[in-house]
Scaffold this motif. Structure first.
Motif: not given
Length: 344
Positions: A10-19, A50-58, A89-96
């Motif tokens: 579970f992480g937090l990061g930086t996006q540009n103005r285009k997301g 699968g391998n996914q990066a999923i944005a999540f809310s507070s 915020l983003v949750a990154t889940l790597l199945a493989e």
């Protein structure tokens, strides 16, 4: 959906103005998270495999925190803190452990290395370079290069200076994690994705790239490039001192045994065994022709350096008269080794 994953964070990061993601910070990445943890957060995130990066809310962060309270207290506490974040915020889940497909995935695998959860060449980093945007690393964080000029102007208008520390795909490791038991004289010279083992000292001119590092203890005064792993060996106490360049690449790990010395401006392209010495200024590649000498300095044979890879107690030097690369038995190392074994 499989209940077992290669990694989750579970992480937090930086996006540009285009997301578009510029970077992601994971303070507590997990390798092989428990099936119970995965089952608790998957329905909240809408994760189906699968391998996914999923944005999540507070709100989702709070919900996952509550779900994990009796399963993983540390991750539950982390999610409580993440719920307070103003950054995405983003949750990154790597199945493989497969080729990378997103920037959050790339940052997770770099974190796994610097958190010492995997060693160099211990995971698949295929496709990493296109997924790491080249950004301006500043005292205000990561900034998209196309937005930098405007951000610099905005800072000046309010009497502030936006300092650009570097323009690169990789940030400093120490902005994300400082492993225990290390000394790093110049943090700008160790990239995120470096593996810095317990007891390692990286001096001012030392440099450690991503997917490279040292098991420790050891002293790094030169360059350790991607694909190189300096091991601590298994017999004698102490570590390895390197003042030169260790170059790797592909699927080869250039390992360095215990008690080695790679002199100033020297470098290697082969693995070294324990107690090897490479004299200052000498660069040895796998194809370098090496003259083997006996105790009387008589020529025994000429081989390629790769044939000596991993052998202990060797001294590599260059003949000052004819320029030939020579190799002799490192008598000092052998005598010391014999004395230590006799004492034990």
């Amino acid at each position: 959906m499989s209940s077992t994953l290669f990694s989750l964070a579970f992480g937090l990061g930086t996006q540009n103005r285009k997301g578009v993601w510029l970077e992601v910070f994971y303070s507590q990445p997990l390798l092989a998270p428990s099936a119970e943890l995965v089952a608790a957060v998957a329905p909240i995130l809408g994760y189906e495999g699968g391998n996914q990066a999923i944005a999540f809310s507070s709100n989702q962060a709070r919900e996952m925190s509550a779900a994990l309270r009796s399963i993983d207290a540390a991750q539950s506490a982390l999610l409580t803190r993440l719920a307070e974040s103003a950054n995405p915020l983003v949750a990154t889940l790597l199945a493989e452990d497969t080729a990378l497909t997103s920037t959050p995935e790339a940052y997770l695998k770099l974190h796994l290395l610097s958190h010492r959860l995997v060693k160099p060449h211990g995971q698949n980093l295929s496709g990493i370079f296109p997924l790491l945007p080249n950004v301006a690393w500043t005292n205000a964080g990561a900034i998209d290069l196309s937005e930098l000029a405007e951000r610099q102007l905005e800072a000046r208008l309010v009497g502030k200076l936006l300092e650009v520390v570097s323009v690169d795909k990789f940030p400093k490791m120490t902005d994300y994690v400082v492993p225990s038991g290390v000394r790093i004289a110049d943090s700008a010279r160790v990239r995120l994705g470096a593996y810095i083992g317990e007891g390692t000292t990286v001096m001012h001119e030392g440099f450690v790239n991503f997917n490279a590092g040292t098991e420790g203890p050891g002293m790094i005064e030169g360059r350790v490039s991607a694909g190189v792993f300096v091991g601590k060996g298994s017999d004698l106490g102490g570590g390895c001192s390197t003042m030169g360049t260790l170059s790797g690449g592909g699927n080869i790990i250039i390992s360095v045994g215990e008690g080695c010395l790679i002199g100033a401006n020297a470098g290697i392209g082969i693995p070294l065994g324990d107690r090897n010495i490479v004299e200052a200024g000498l660069y040895i590649t796998a194809g370098t022709k090496v003259a083997l000498l006996d105790d009387q300095n008589a020529l025994v044979n000429v081989v390629k350096a790769r044939d000596l890879a991993g052998q202990p107690d060797l001294l590599f030097r260059r003949n000052s008269r004819n320029g030939a690369v020579e190799c002799k038995t490192n008598k000092t190392a052998i005598e010391l080794n014999e004395a230590l074994h006799a004492h034990n």
